[in-house]
Each structure stands twice: as structure tokens, then as C-alpha cells.
Design a protein around this motif. Structure first.
Motif, PDB file in Angstrom:
ATOM      1  N   PHE A 386       0.848  -1.337  -0.020  1.00  0.00           N
ATOM      2  CA  PHE A 386      -0.114  -0.027   0.076  1.00  0.00           C
ATOM      3  C   PHE A 386       0.959   1.376  -0.033  1.00  0.00           C
ATOM      4  CE2 PHE A 386      -3.997   2.090   0.827  1.00  0.00           C
ATOM      5  CZ  PHE A 386      -5.251   1.074   0.004  1.00  0.00           C
ATOM      6  N   ARG A 387       2.084   1.348   0.748  1.00  0.00           N
ATOM      7  CA  ARG A 387       2.881   2.289   0.651  1.00  0.00           C
ATOM      8  C   ARG A 387       3.480   2.661  -0.780  1.00  0.00           C
ATOM      9  NH1 ARG A 387       6.187   3.891   4.796  1.00  0.00           N
ATOM     10  NH2 ARG A 387       5.901   2.031   5.809  1.00  0.00           N
ATOM     11  N   HIS A 388       3.606   1.514  -1.499  1.00  0.00           N
ATOM     12  CA  HIS A 388       3.908   1.712  -2.946  1.00  0.00           C
ATOM     13  C   HIS A 388       2.735   2.600  -3.811  1.00  0.00           C
ATOM     14  CE1 HIS A 388       5.858   1.123  -6.822  1.00  0.00           C
ATOM     15  NE2 HIS A 388       4.827   0.359  -7.276  1.00  0.00           N
ATOM     16  N   LYS A 389       1.458   2.132  -3.401  1.00  0.00           N
ATOM     17  CA  LYS A 389       0.424   2.746  -4.282  1.00  0.00           C
ATOM     18  C   LYS A 389       0.425   3.935  -3.963  1.00  0.00           C
ATOM     19  CE  LYS A 389      -2.709  -1.492  -4.256  1.00  0.00           C
ATOM     20  NZ  LYS A 389      -4.001  -1.968  -3.828  1.00  0.00           N
ATOM     21  N   ILE A 390       0.420   4.367  -2.638  1.00  0.00           N
ATOM     22  CA  ILE A 390       0.320   5.679  -2.266  1.00  0.00           C
ATOM     23  C   ILE A 390       1.432   6.533  -2.981  1.00  0.00           C
ATOM     24  CG2 ILE A 390       0.281   7.358  -0.214  1.00  0.00           C
ATOM     25  CD1 ILE A 390      -0.855   5.023   1.550  1.00  0.00           C
ATOM     26  N   THR A 391       2.525   6.231  -2.829  1.00  0.00           N
ATOM     27  CA  THR A 391       3.719   7.006  -3.368  1.00  0.00           C
ATOM     28  C   THR A 391       3.717   7.151  -4.764  1.00  0.00           C
ATOM     29  OG1 THR A 391       5.019   5.882  -1.616  1.00  0.00           O
ATOM     30  CG2 THR A 391       6.382   7.001  -3.554  1.00  0.00           C
ATOM     31  N   GLU A 392       2.859   6.198  -5.507  1.00  0.00           N
ATOM     32  CA  GLU A 392       2.689   6.363  -6.946  1.00  0.00           C
ATOM     33  C   GLU A 392       1.625   7.481  -7.194  1.00  0.00           C
ATOM     34  OE1 GLU A 392       3.875   4.452  -9.832  1.00  0.00           O
ATOM     35  OE2 GLU A 392       5.595   4.522  -8.213  1.00  0.00           O
ATOM     36  N   ASP A 393       0.694   7.439  -6.417  1.00  0.00           N
ATOM     37  CA  ASP A 393      -0.363   8.216  -6.806  1.00  0.00           C
ATOM     38  C   ASP A 393      -1.016   8.968  -5.527  1.00  0.00           C
ATOM     39  OD1 ASP A 393      -2.545   9.534  -7.867  1.00  0.00           O
ATOM     40  OD2 ASP A 393      -3.844   7.724  -8.553  1.00  0.00           O
ATOM     41  N   PRO A 394      -0.687   9.830  -4.858  1.00  0.00           N
ATOM     42  CA  PRO A 394      -0.636  10.317  -3.372  1.00  0.00           C
ATOM     43  C   PRO A 394      -2.427  11.076  -3.258  1.00  0.00           C
ATOM     44  CG  PRO A 394       0.953  11.609  -4.411  1.00  0.00           C
ATOM     45  CD  PRO A 394       1.013  10.426  -5.085  1.00  0.00           C
ATOM     46  N   ASP A 395      -2.561  11.581  -4.602  1.00  0.00           N
ATOM     47  CA  ASP A 395      -3.844  12.201  -4.736  1.00  0.00           C
ATOM     48  C   ASP A 395      -4.890  11.495  -4.734  1.00  0.00           C
ATOM     49  OD1 ASP A 395      -2.251  14.534  -5.359  1.00  0.00           O
ATOM     50  OD2 ASP A 395      -3.057  14.898  -7.151  1.00  0.00           O
ATOM     51  N   ASN A 396      -4.881  10.022  -4.786  1.00  0.00           N
ATOM     52  CA  ASN A 396      -5.771   9.159  -4.804  1.00  0.00           C
ATOM     53  C   ASN A 396      -6.194   8.573  -3.433  1.00  0.00           C
ATOM     54  OD1 ASN A 396      -7.828   7.499  -6.046  1.00  0.00           O
ATOM     55  ND2 ASN A 396      -6.429   5.845  -5.935  1.00  0.00           N
ATOM     56  N   TYR A 397      -5.559   9.221  -2.500  1.00  0.00           N
ATOM     57  CA  TYR A 397      -5.608   8.350  -1.109  1.00  0.00           C
ATOM     58  C   TYR A 397      -5.853   9.632   0.040  1.00  0.00           C
ATOM     59  CZ  TYR A 397      -4.205   4.422  -3.279  1.00  0.00           C
ATOM     60  OH  TYR A 397      -4.187   3.330  -4.353  1.00  0.00           O
ATOM     61  N   ILE A 398      -6.614   9.249   1.033  1.00  0.00           N
ATOM     62  CA  ILE A 398      -6.602  10.055   2.320  1.00  0.00           C
ATOM     63  C   ILE A 398      -6.494   9.105   3.398  1.00  0.00           C
ATOM     64  CG2 ILE A 398      -8.302  11.787   1.453  1.00  0.00           C
ATOM     65  CD1 ILE A 398      -9.666   9.226   3.792  1.00  0.00           C
ATOM     66  N   ALA A 399      -6.075   9.582   4.766  1.00  0.00           N
ATOM     67  CA  ALA A 399      -5.765   8.469   5.959  1.00  0.00           C
ATOM     68  C   ALA A 399      -6.603   9.203   6.957  1.00  0.00           C
ATOM     69  CB  ALA A 399      -4.378   8.462   6.027  1.00  0.00           C
ATOM     70  N   GLN A 400      -6.936   8.072   7.814  1.00  0.00           N
ATOM     71  CA  GLN A 400      -7.710   8.423   9.224  1.00  0.00           C
ATOM     72  C   GLN A 400      -6.893   7.803  10.247  1.00  0.00           C
ATOM     73  OE1 GLN A 400     -11.548   7.871   7.772  1.00  0.00           O
ATOM     74  NE2 GLN A 400     -11.994   9.950   7.209  1.00  0.00           N
ATOM     75  N   PRO A 401      -7.156   8.347  11.354  1.00  0.00           N
ATOM     76  CA  PRO A 401      -6.807   7.325  12.501  1.00  0.00           C
ATOM     77  C   PRO A 401      -7.712   6.072  12.584  1.00  0.00           C
ATOM     78  CG  PRO A 401      -7.817   9.242  13.325  1.00  0.00           C
ATOM     79  CD  PRO A 401      -7.572   9.484  11.876  1.00  0.00           C
ATOM     80  N   THR A 402      -7.211   5.124  13.170  1.00  0.00           N
ATOM     81  CA  THR A 402      -7.922   3.925  13.710  1.00  0.00           C
ATOM     82  C   THR A 402      -8.973   4.153  14.744  1.00  0.00           C
ATOM     83  OG1 THR A 402      -6.291   2.676  12.808  1.00  0.00           O
ATOM     84  CG2 THR A 402      -7.733   1.583  13.847  1.00  0.00           C
ATOM     85  N   LEU A 403     -10.181   4.661  14.579  1.00  0.00           N
ATOM     86  CA  LEU A 403     -10.912   4.941  15.786  1.00  0.00           C
ATOM     87  C   LEU A 403     -11.629   3.635  16.409  1.00  0.00           C
ATOM     88  CD1 LEU A 403     -13.369   7.616  14.280  1.00  0.00           C
ATOM     89  CD2 LEU A 403     -11.231   7.847  15.452  1.00  0.00           C
ATOM     90  N   ALA A 404     -11.686   3.895  17.797  1.00  0.00           N
ATOM     91  CA  ALA A 404     -12.507   2.855  18.613  1.00  0.00           C
ATOM     92  C   ALA A 404     -13.735   2.904  18.527  1.00  0.00           C
ATOM     93  CB  ALA A 404     -11.744   2.836  20.111  1.00  0.00           C
ATOM     94  N   LEU A 405     -14.280   2.198  17.510  1.00  0.00           N
ATOM     95  CA  LEU A 405     -15.402   2.144  17.159  1.00  0.00           C
ATOM     96  C   LEU A 405     -16.261   1.636  18.351  1.00  0.00           C
ATOM     97  CD1 LEU A 405     -14.536   2.409  14.168  1.00  0.00           C
ATOM     98  CD2 LEU A 405     -16.375   1.105  13.257  1.00  0.00           C
ATOM     99  N   SER A 406     -17.461   2.217  18.717  1.00  0.00           N
ATOM    100  CA  SER A 406     -18.231   1.399  19.777  1.00  0.00           C
ATOM    101  C   SER A 406     -18.763  -0.013  19.192  1.00  0.00           C
ATOM    102  CB  SER A 406     -19.736   2.198  19.859  1.00  0.00           C
ATOM    103  OG  SER A 406     -20.553   2.384  18.684  1.00  0.00           O
ATOM    104  N   SER A 407     -19.129  -0.694  20.320  1.00  0.00           N
ATOM    105  CA  SER A 407     -19.585  -2.110  20.025  1.00  0.00           C
ATOM    106  C   SER A 407     -21.037  -2.393  20.510  1.00  0.00           C
ATOM    107  CB  SER A 407     -18.651  -3.272  20.709  1.00  0.00           C
ATOM    108  OG  SER A 407     -18.587  -3.110  22.082  1.00  0.00           O
TER     109      SER A 407
END
Length: 468
Positions: A386-407
């Protein structure tokens, strides 16, 4: 620390107070029998879905969990206000960027994110649909992280799916556990189809005379959501049509019927922009209606949601929705976005690449749980790929923290166990902005998983809003 929506420090939270005895008094044999009954009902009614590109069962059942998710009235009121606020701002944004583009001129959102976006349809620039509504059904995906903490994961402004599950989950629960509904005052959701029809009728074009004729345009029975298209058409009391059932003539859209042509005023379309009109978009489309966009732009028909609405649910544009709320409404957001890094920005990209094992990364135009990386749940090999994919086309990705979704408690083979959930309420925008008290709760059935999408093995639950 994961917030459990039923238990707080070992005590049952008030919204779930009447469910504890219900679960304790249900022996495993009865639970298994009821689960089999629910699956048989889903199969008999035809509530199935397909996953493109996969073999196996083309009529796969979405797993249904019988343990309902419950919201107190006060919790729901906050969500309702926040979702309506967001729907107003998103529609104001669409009206603006297909008009004067004031938010871009003011420097509040980069021009390239709007006008270079593949979902921006230049063919409707300068056109204002009836009542200024571009997105008539807004599906807002929400997650919860605490008693009062709700976050918006993404907005769905084109053709959000899943409302049939919201309705059928309720129908099946009422059929299987009528006593539960006698003991709990639960807000109804069965008015959604008529609210939807009323919303569609309220945005009929000026050229419409008399009662508007509304149809649902489907790509056909091979589409993964075809069941939902036919289900809604039945409940709304409108015709379900495919492209060849319609034609354009004399500045209007006509439907072929056994009694001759009938003028169509509002098309609730369930296919993508690219396939709507082969004379305007993809010339090889066999699913759309030749000449439809000319009739639309001349005010002869309303298309819901409007062509071009997809620019508002782009995941990079999503990061600016709080700014839209301030810019157009002069209000502070009621519901917060998840903190988001745009890989198109140099500093954000550096941070994302450094913290990749800790983040959730999504394709800007991705959907259905595809094209994403959940860092903490991924192998080193997956992260590096995935690092390679992002580096190749950074405009195509966003990132977010891993939230502690409620259960919420969920019936599993071993009994009852907490599983992570999200929520998609459906906001209808027309003459009025309305949403029924409930929505689609999706549940990650695999222990520890945060991916709730049905295409990735997630299930669904009935969503209760308790009446006051």
C-alpha cells in the motif's frame, strides 16, 4: 478503550434496560431456531446481494443479527440535527460549485478538488435543479466512540443503498419478537417509502402539470442492489423501469406502457452518471436514455439525485464539509469529521507514510470497503504494498486514525459478544428535509474487525430509536 453501547462499568445503560431479561431468557436452542427463521424469511422475501467479480452464490444473504441496536430519544435528536445540517450544507455546496463557485473564490476549498474531480460534471454547470436540490437522498455514515462522541466517516450523496435492509430488519424483528415491541416504545421506520415518494414529487420540474409521475430507473436485475430497487418501487407505488422503457421526445421523457406513452416527471435513478445518457456521457451505455440530459437541462424532467452530485461525497472533499457548514450556514458543525490527512499534501503524505501501520487509508473514490488499508490489522507485506500505491498516486488517497468504534452485543456461535458497528441514517431532501428515526446499522461480525461492509463479511441489525 472501546465504548460498549449496552454496558457502562458493568451496568446496563438505560436505552438497553429492557433487553437484558430478553437475552437471558432466550435459550441457545430458541436463538438458533429464530436465527434460522430469520434467514429463511430473508431468502423467501429475496433480500440478497451480489458481489461483483466474485464467483459463488450470486444471491448471497447478508448476515442478520437479531440483537437490536438502541438509541435514546435524546441521542437521536442530536444525530438528526447533525445529519440535517450536513445535508443542507452539502446541497448548498453543490448549488454553489455548479454556479458561481463562491467557496472556491473565497479560498475555503482548493479549486482542483472540485473542478478537476472526476465526479464533477461540466455538462450541468450553470443549471439549477428544482428547489436547488442536487442530492435528494443523503446517506451519512456515522461511528460512535463514546456516550456523546459521534463522528462522520463519509457522506453518500449519489445513490446510497441499504435502506431496504433498514425496513426489512424491522419487519422481521416485529414478526419474530412481537412481545419486544409491545414492551418497548420504538419509533417506526415504515413511513420511509411514502416520505421518499413525497420528496420526489416535491422536486417535480416546473413543466409538470398535475400529479407528478415518479419512476425508479434501475440498471437491471444483474445489479447488486436490484432487490432494493424493486422493493422501493413496490412500496412507493411507482414503476420500476430500465433504460429501454423510456424515451425522449418533444422536450419530455416518456415511459412505454401497454396503454401508450406516459410522461415521466421525476426519475429516481439508481445508476451512475456515466450510464445515464449515451449522447452525453459514455456512448456505449445500454442502460440509460438517449437525450435524457437535454430534457433535464431544459427543465422537462427531474433526475434524483442530480448528475454531478458525486463531487460532494468525494473523500477528499469530505474533509471540507465542516468548512461548508460554517461558510453556507454560519453555524458550527454538530457532528465532527474524523481527523483526515490528504496524501495530496506534502506534509500529510510524509506523516501518513511514517504512521502507515497505525492508520486507515482509503481511496478517494473508493466504496464498499474496497481499496482501503486498515493498518493495525494488516501484515507488513500489505502495508508495504500500500505504501507503494500511495507513493505512486498520492492524490488518490486519504488517511484517518483507527477509531475505537463502539460495540453492541451481538449473537455469535458462543452466545453474546460485543462487535463493532456503524450507522447510516437516510436524509431526504426536497421541499422539506426529513429522516425517519432509525437507519442501517452494519456490524463487523468477525471479532476485532472494524470493517462492517457487507461485501467484506459484515452483517446488519435493526436500529431502534426509543420514543419519549
Amino acid at each position: 478503550m472501546t465504548f460498549n453501547e449496552m454496558y457502562d462499568a458493568g451496568k446496563v445503560r438505560e436505552p438497553y434496560a429492557r433487553l437484558e431479561d430478553w437475552t437471558r431468557s432466550m435459550p441457545a436452542e430458541l436463538r438458533q431456531m429464530k436465527q434460522a427463521e430469520a434467514e429463511a424469511l430473508f431468502r423467501r422475501i429475496g433480500i440478497t446481494f451480489a458481489v461483483y467479480g466474485e464467483g459463488g452464490d450470486p444471491d448471497r444473504l447478508i448476515p442478520f443479527d437479531m440483537f437490536p441496536r438502541v438509541f435514546a430519544q435524546a441521542e437521536w435528536r442530536k444525530l438528526e440535527r447533525g445529519v440535517k445540517q450536513r445535508a443542507r450544507a452539502l446541497n448548498a455546496f453543490l448549488a454553489d460549485v455548479y454556479g458561481r463557485g463562491e467557496i472556491v473564490r473565497a479560498g475555503r476549498i482548493p479549486a482542483r478538488l472540485v473542478y478537476d474531480n472526476e465526479a464533477y460534471e461540466r455538462c450541468v454547470a450553470g443549471f439549477m435543479p428544482p428547489r436547488g436540490v442536487f442530492s435528494h437522498i443523503v446517506g451519512v455514515d456515522l461511528v460512535r466512540t463514546g456516550p456523546d462522541e459521534f463522528f462522520v466517516l463519509e457522506d453518500n450523496c449519489r445513490t446510497p443503498s441499504g435502506v431496504s435492509y433498514m425496513l426489512e430488519n424491522r419487519e422481521i424483528m416485529m414478526r419474530m419478537f412481537p412481545a419486544l415491541f409491545r414492551e418497548n416504545r420504538i419509533e417506526p421506520v415504515d413511513g420511509y417509502p411514502q416520505l421518499l415518494r413525497r420528496t420526489m414529487a416535491s422536486v417535480a420540474p416546473n413543466k409538470c402539470e398535475g400529479e407528478p409521475t415518479v419512476v425508479i430507473l434501475t440498471p437491471g436485475h444483474f445489479n447488486s442492489a436490484y432487490y432494493e430497487h424493486s422493493f422501493l418501487a413496490d412500496l412507493m407505488g411507482v414503476e420500476l423501469v430500465e433504460g429501454p422503457d423510456l424515451y425522449c421526445e418533444g422536450g419530455f421523457v416518456w415511459m412505454r406502457t401497454t396503454e401508450g406513452p406516459k410522461k415521466v416527471d421525476v426519475i429516481y435513478r439508481r445508476l451512475d452518471d456515466a450510464y445515464l445518457d449515451p449522447l452525453c456521457f459514455r456512448p456505449d451505455s445500454m442502460l440509460g436514455v438517449p437525450g435524457l440530459m437535454d430534457v433535464y437541462r431544459s427543465g422537462g424532467v427531474t433526475i434524483a439525485s442530480a448528475p454531478g452530485a458525486g463531487v460532494a461525497d468525494d473523500k477528499a472533499v469530505y474533509t471540507y464539509v465542516p468548512e461548508m457548514i460554517r461558510f453556507y450556514l454560519g453555524e458550527e458543525p454538530i457532528l465532527n469529521n474524523v481527523p483526515t490527512w490528504q496524501c495530496s499534501k506534502e506534509d500529510d503524505l510524509k506523516y501518513v507514510l511514517d504512521k502507515l501501520p497505525e492508520l486507515v487509508v482509503k481511496e478517494v473514490h473508493g466504496s464498499g470497503g474496497y481499496g482501503m488499508l486498515v493498518g493495525p490489522k494488516s501484515t507488513k507485506e500489505q502495508i508495504e504494498a500500500f505504501r507503494h500505491k500511495i507513493t505512486e498516486d498520492p492524490d488518490n488517497y486519504i488517511a484517518q486514525p483507527t477509531l475505537a468504534l463502539s460495540s453492541t452485543p451481538t449473537f455469535v456461535e458462543e452466545g453474546i459478544a460485543p462487535r463493532h458497528v456503524d450507522l447510516r441514517p437516510y436524509c431526504l431532501v426536497g421541499e422539506r428535509i426529513e429522516l425517519v428515526p432509525g437507519g442501517l446499522t452494519r456490524v463487523a461480525l468477525t471479532e476485532g474487525s472494524l470493517v462492517v461492509n457487507s461485501s467484506q463479511g459484515g452483517g446488519v441489525k435493526d436500529t431502534w430509536v426509543l420514543a419519549e
